[in-house]
Design an enzyme around this catalytic site. Structure first.
Site, short mmCIF file in Angstrom:
data_model
loop_
_atom_site.label_atom_id
_atom_site.label_comp_id
_atom_site.label_asym_id
_atom_site.label_seq_id
_atom_site.Cartn_x
_atom_site.Cartn_y
_atom_site.Cartn_z
N CYS A 5 47.36 -19.54 -58.40
CA CYS A 5 46.59 -18.88 -59.47
C CYS A 5 46.82 -19.57 -60.81
O CYS A 5 47.93 -19.54 -61.34
CB CYS A 5 47.02 -17.41 -59.51
SG CYS A 5 46.56 -16.52 -60.98
N CYS B 5 48.03 -17.32 -63.61
CA CYS B 5 49.44 -16.94 -63.35
C CYS B 5 50.37 -18.03 -63.87
O CYS B 5 51.41 -17.75 -64.47
CB CYS B 5 49.68 -16.74 -61.86
SG CYS B 5 48.71 -15.42 -61.11
#
Length: 119
Positions: free
Chosen positions: A45, A48
């Protein structure tokens, strides 16, 4: 001398994120620390990865303990907290879930949120 374990930590926040691999681990952290910011993330991600330095700073510079949960390795735990997208941040205060934020957040926003429960 004992090494630093969850049982030794008491209510003193950790200075770096703690990787959590089970519901029991997360429950123990939440019960032992006043304020726990839990970062549900995935290695693939992009947002993230962009959030990582921010959560490290929050862990180092605030009274909150930061927990990190890899949603791919801990799908049941992520599901238990209703995580549908990453990053999802769940804030616990005094043993209760008090906030849930989905998406990339700025350091100032997170610091203000954490400070509202730690001060």
């Amino acid at each position: 001398m004992a090494t630093d374990t969850a049982t030794d930590a008491g209510s003193t926040p950790a200075n770096e994120p703690i990787h959590v691999d089970s519901a029991d681990d997360l429950d123990a952290l939440v019960s032992e620390h006043n304020v726990v910011l839990t970062d549900f993330y995935a290695d693939w991600c992009g947002p993230c990865q962009m959030l990582e330095p921010t959560v490290e700073t929050i862990a180092a510079e605030t009274a909150a303990t930061v927990a990190k949960v890899d949603v791919d390795a801990n799908q049941q735990l992520a599901s238990a907290y209703g995580v549908r997208g990453v990053p999802t941040l769940v804030l616990f205060a005094d043993g209760e879930q008090v906030e849930e934020i989905v998406g990339l957040q700025g350091e100032d926003q997170l610091r203000t949120l954490v400070d509202s429960y730690t001060n």
